[in-house]
Write an enzyme that holds these catalytic residues in place. Structure first.
Site, PDB file in Angstrom:
ATOM      1  N   GLN A  63       0.813  -1.209   0.000  1.00  0.00           N
ATOM      2  CA  GLN A  63       0.000   0.000   0.000  1.00  0.00           C
ATOM      3  C   GLN A  63       0.850   1.265   0.000  1.00  0.00           C
ATOM      4  O   GLN A  63       0.506   2.259  -0.647  1.00  0.00           O
ATOM      5  CB  GLN A  63      -0.932   0.005   1.217  1.00  0.00           C
ATOM      6  CG  GLN A  63      -1.876   1.188   1.281  1.00  0.00           C
ATOM      7  CD  GLN A  63      -2.807   1.269   0.086  1.00  0.00           C
ATOM      8  OE1 GLN A  63      -3.166   0.241  -0.501  1.00  0.00           O
ATOM      9  NE2 GLN A  63      -3.202   2.472  -0.294  1.00  0.00           N
ATOM     10  N   GLU A  64       1.957   1.227   0.707  1.00  0.00           N
ATOM     11  CA  GLU A  64       2.779   2.427   0.848  1.00  0.00           C
ATOM     12  C   GLU A  64       3.630   2.724  -0.388  1.00  0.00           C
ATOM     13  O   GLU A  64       3.805   3.884  -0.759  1.00  0.00           O
ATOM     14  CB  GLU A  64       3.697   2.295   2.068  1.00  0.00           C
ATOM     15  CG  GLU A  64       2.984   2.376   3.410  1.00  0.00           C
ATOM     16  CD  GLU A  64       2.588   3.803   3.779  1.00  0.00           C
ATOM     17  OE1 GLU A  64       2.332   4.618   2.881  1.00  0.00           O
ATOM     18  OE2 GLU A  64       2.537   4.102   4.983  1.00  0.00           O
ATOM     19  N   SER A  65       4.185   1.701  -1.014  1.00  0.00           N
ATOM     20  CA  SER A  65       5.159   1.964  -2.082  1.00  0.00           C
ATOM     21  C   SER A  65       5.059   1.050  -3.289  1.00  0.00           C
ATOM     22  O   SER A  65       5.829   1.218  -4.240  1.00  0.00           O
ATOM     23  CB  SER A  65       6.575   1.845  -1.514  1.00  0.00           C
ATOM     24  OG  SER A  65       6.852   0.484  -1.173  1.00  0.00           O
TER      25      SER A  65
END
Length: 208
Positions: A63-65
């Protein structure tokens, strides 16, 4: 003209049905393309070291990267798990490590710090996934306000929590290796899925 329209309609219908069958009956194939897994050796290593679910770590990275170790957000968060430099410096201090900002681009270091932070938040919020993810995304103050009001997060944080939980369910299903050797209390139970033949026998073409 009519024949051309009919041909196009037939081709479109064929592609649509083929796509739907592929989507519902062969989730492993498309799932691994949509939800990739990299650096699993580091994910498993620090999952065990900090006693936090490997599937949760994998989902947060996704989700973050999207597993891009060079990712930098507009706010300045860096790397796979989008660690802010100030947070990274604080975590390094807690772990007794020297810190430089460029260390956050290193996959192992980023996963080590992010996993430690997830565990720290998990302990703070009694293992509640919603609260710890809200804190990871918006900061502990956001989760504390949500907890005090017994409400739900809003805006970006609400979307982040939902997206990570959805991603974790996919990582649980797609990558059994992430749960191998895990403490039994950390394992996420996946309901048994019907086989293709069972789906056909039930006549559920679009079985979910």
């Amino acid at each position: 003209m009519k024949k051309t329209i009919v041909k196009i309609s037939i081709i479109f219908s064929f592609l649509l049905v083929t796509g739907l069958i592929f989507y519902f009956y062969f989730p492993q194939i498309w799932g691994e393309a949509v939800y990739p897994l990299k650096y699993d050796e580091y994910i498993l290593k620090y999952s065990k070291r900090f006693n936090i679910r490997a599937t949760l770590i994998a989902a947060v990275i996704f989700q973050e990267s999207r597993y891009n170790s060079d990712s930098v957000s507009r706010a300045g968060a860096i790397g796979l798990m989008q660690i802010m430099p100030g947070t990274g410096r604080s975590i390094a201090g807690k772990l007794g490590e020297h810190f430089q900002i460029n260390m956050l681009y290193d996959p192992e270091t980023n996963i080590r710090y992010g996993s430690w932070y997830l565990k720290n938040l998990s302990d703070k919020y009694g293992g509640n996934t919603d609260y710890l993810l809200a804190a990871y995304n918006g900061g502990p103050a956001v989760a504390d306000r949500w907890l005090a009001a017994r409400g739900a997060p809003a805006g970006e944080t609400k979307g982040f929590v939902a997206s990570v939980k959805k991603a974790e369910s996919m990582y649980v299903t797609l990558y059994p290796v992430l749960q191998e050797g895990q403490d039994v209390n950390l394992r996420v139970v996946v309901p048994p899925q019907p086989t293709l033949w069972e789906k056909v026998k039930k006549g559920l073409l679009f079985y979910k």
